[in-house]
Motif scaffolding. Structure first.
Motif, PDB file in Angstrom:
ATOM      1  N   ASP A 196       0.817  -1.212   0.000  1.00 57.80           N
ATOM      2  CA  ASP A 196       0.000   0.000   0.000  1.00 57.80           C
ATOM      3  C   ASP A 196       0.852   1.264   0.000  1.00 57.80           C
ATOM      4  O   ASP A 196       0.531   2.244  -0.679  1.00 57.80           O
ATOM      5  CB  ASP A 196      -0.929   0.009   1.219  1.00 57.80           C
ATOM      6  CG  ASP A 196      -2.095  -0.950   1.077  1.00 57.80           C
ATOM      7  OD1 ASP A 196      -2.373  -1.392  -0.054  1.00 57.80           O
ATOM      8  OD2 ASP A 196      -2.737  -1.260   2.099  1.00 57.80           O
TER       9      ASP A 196
ATOM     10  N   SER B  40      -5.815   9.184  -1.285  1.00 59.01           N
ATOM     11  CA  SER B  40      -6.094   8.178  -0.249  1.00 59.01           C
ATOM     12  C   SER B  40      -7.394   8.441   0.496  1.00 59.01           C
ATOM     13  O   SER B  40      -7.742   7.677   1.397  1.00 59.01           O
ATOM     14  CB  SER B  40      -4.944   8.154   0.766  1.00 59.01           C
ATOM     15  OG  SER B  40      -4.830   9.409   1.419  1.00 59.01           O
TER      16      SER B  40
ATOM     17  N   PRO C  58      -6.169  -2.511  -5.071  1.00 60.48           N
ATOM     18  CA  PRO C  58      -4.826  -2.975  -5.423  1.00 60.48           C
ATOM     19  C   PRO C  58      -4.767  -3.542  -6.839  1.00 60.48           C
ATOM     20  O   PRO C  58      -5.634  -4.307  -7.254  1.00 60.48           O
ATOM     21  CB  PRO C  58      -4.556  -4.061  -4.380  1.00 60.48           C
ATOM     22  CG  PRO C  58      -5.331  -3.618  -3.188  1.00 60.48           C
ATOM     23  CD  PRO C  58      -6.593  -3.029  -3.752  1.00 60.48           C
TER      24      PRO C  58
ATOM     25  N   TYR D  31      -8.058   5.469  -2.863  1.00 55.73           N
ATOM     26  CA  TYR D  31      -7.447   4.141  -2.817  1.00 55.73           C
ATOM     27  C   TYR D  31      -7.879   3.387  -1.566  1.00 55.73           C
ATOM     28  O   TYR D  31      -7.729   3.861  -0.440  1.00 55.73           O
ATOM     29  CB  TYR D  31      -5.924   4.267  -2.840  1.00 55.73           C
ATOM     30  CG  TYR D  31      -5.191   2.941  -2.743  1.00 55.73           C
ATOM     31  CD1 TYR D  31      -5.271   2.022  -3.782  1.00 55.73           C
ATOM     32  CD2 TYR D  31      -4.427   2.624  -1.625  1.00 55.73           C
ATOM     33  CE1 TYR D  31      -4.597   0.806  -3.704  1.00 55.73           C
ATOM     34  CE2 TYR D  31      -3.750   1.416  -1.545  1.00 55.73           C
ATOM     35  CZ  TYR D  31      -3.846   0.509  -2.581  1.00 55.73           C
ATOM     36  OH  TYR D  31      -3.181  -0.692  -2.503  1.00 55.73           O
TER      37      TYR D  31
ATOM     38  N   GLY E 169      -6.896  -0.043   0.106  1.00 53.53           N
ATOM     39  CA  GLY E 169      -5.759  -0.890  -0.147  1.00 53.53           C
ATOM     40  C   GLY E 169      -5.794  -2.311   0.349  1.00 53.53           C
ATOM     41  O   GLY E 169      -6.805  -2.826   0.839  1.00 53.53           O
TER      42      GLY E 169
END
Length: 402
Positions: free
Chosen positions: A310, A338, A347, A365, A367
């Motif tokens: 990550d 993020s 991912p 994101y 992760g």
């Protein structure tokens, strides 16, 4: 210690460079304890970060097709000078845009204060858990994808109390990691009604801890909590505790969760040992990481491997969002990619992320190790997992609930 896959990648890059065909590169450094107290834990952490790099390059590279490369440096975990020197090389010789790492807290603090912060280089640690990281005057340059030990210590205390273990002796390695984790654990354990009969610091890398063990065992308590490293003091303390017959139950935290510890001391000796470590929630991103890791023979449950993946993927997203390999503005870009709102990126979804960023669409994101909504200190919430030694290996027993 460098993995075979990483070595092959480096050799291939060198051959291309000699032949004059090297592509333009963007460098993100990796600082880890390849020797020292966590040397057996570091290779899969590095592999986790390398997996993100490989996926990015396979899906077209970064910043209009440039190759993402990851030079590495050894901090030794415990030597502040080595950490500073490795970071200085990354910042001033390798000219990296950002750094994944360091791993041990002392190494991260030394690298940040002596090289990264003065150089304006973003650092994202996948393993530095001590509360001291939150207190750095870092110009918003030091982040981590792993929860603080303020949380892990609380969860370890809760776990032991739930198991009916209400009296323990504690020894911790005398550095930021050990002190911070010990303080968090002790506060929570005593607040929950537990008794700490003795709490002693010990120095790392010594051959003999029998004096400390003698003091720790005076009360006759059965359980010894060791907050140290699997490849150095933690291993020696546990071996000598067993040889002296002073304790019958052993407890550790993330720095102790390595099968090298079991191999060195013996599965029968450590059978039933309890530990905690940061883990990953049951989310789609976790499943995608597991599949990708297993495809390259990386153990997806290796300590901090998911967090390292990550850290690398987030840094790459931030560079893409920032629009250049410049260091300036990268921390703002990291916070942007993020955090909600934004279209979720999981991912391995690099091509999708690049297309969205190019279109001006916000991304978020989610992760391999969970969500990364960084707070003002660059910290994240997290998950702590119970581990136990069973059948000669550390086995996950599930999440420790709040």
């Amino acid at each position: 210690m460098i993995t075979k896959r990483a070595l092959a990648t480096a050799v291939a890059a060198s051959i291309l460079a000699v032949a004059g065909f090297a592509q333009a590169e963007v460098k993100v450094g990796f600082l880890g304890g390849f020797t020292g107290g966590i040397e057996s834990l570091t290779p899969p952490i590095f592999e986790g970060a390398q997996l993100a790099v490989e996926q990015i390059n396979e899906q077209g590279g970064i910043l209009d097709g440039q190759t993402l490369v990851m030079p590495s440096g050894d901090t030794t975990c415990s030597d502040a000078s080595a950490a500073s020197n490795a970071a200085d090389r990354m910042v001033n010789s390798e000219n990296v845009t950002a750094i994944v790492g360091a791993l041990c807290t002392g190494a991260t603090i030394a690298a940040a204060n002596n090289a990264a912060i003065p150089g304006g280089v973003l650092m994202v640690s996948p393993a530095s858990t001590a509360p001291a990281v939150s207190e750095l005057d870092d110009n918003d340059l030091v982040f981590r994808t792993v929860p603080s030990d303020a949380f892990q210590g609380e969860m370890l205390a809760k776990l032991l109390l739930e198991k009916g273990i209400d009296a323990v002796a504690v020894t911790y390695v005398n550095n930021d990691y050990g002190q911070g984790l010990s303080d968090a654990f002790s506060t929570a354990f005593e607040a929950g009604g537990g008794e700490i009969t003795e709490n002693l610091a010990h120095e790392d890398n010594r051959a003999d801890y029998r004096s400390e063990l003698g003091s720790l065992s005076v009360s006759g308590v059965d359980t010894l909590v060791v907050l140290a490293y699997a490849d150095t003091s933690g291993q020696t303390v546990l071996r000598q505790a067993y040889e002296s017959g002073m304790f019958t139950q052993y407890v550790g935290a993330d720095g102790m969760v390595g099968d090298s510890l079991i191999e060195a001391i013996g599965a029968d000796v450590l059978d039933g040992m309890i530990a905690t470590r940061p883990g990953s929630p049951d989310l789609p991103g976790t499943d995608m990481f597991i599949e990708a890791a297993e495809a390259v023979e990386l153990d997806p449950s290796a300590v901090f491997a998911a967090q390292a993946y990550d850290a690398a993927f987030l840094i790459a997203l931030a560079i893409e969002q920032n629009g250049s390999a410049d260091r300036e503005g990268l921390s703002d870009a990291l916070r942007s990619v993020s955090s909600a709102p934004g279209e979720v990126i999981l991912p391995g979804e690099w091509e999708k992320a690049v297309e969205l960023i190019a279109a001006g669409t916000e991304i978020n994101y989610e992760g391999a190790s969970g969500s990364h909504e960084f707070d003002e200190n660059g910290d994240v919430p997290g998950v702590v997992v119970e581990m136990a030694v069973e059948d000669g290996t550390f086995t996950s027993k599930g999440q420790v609930d709040l």
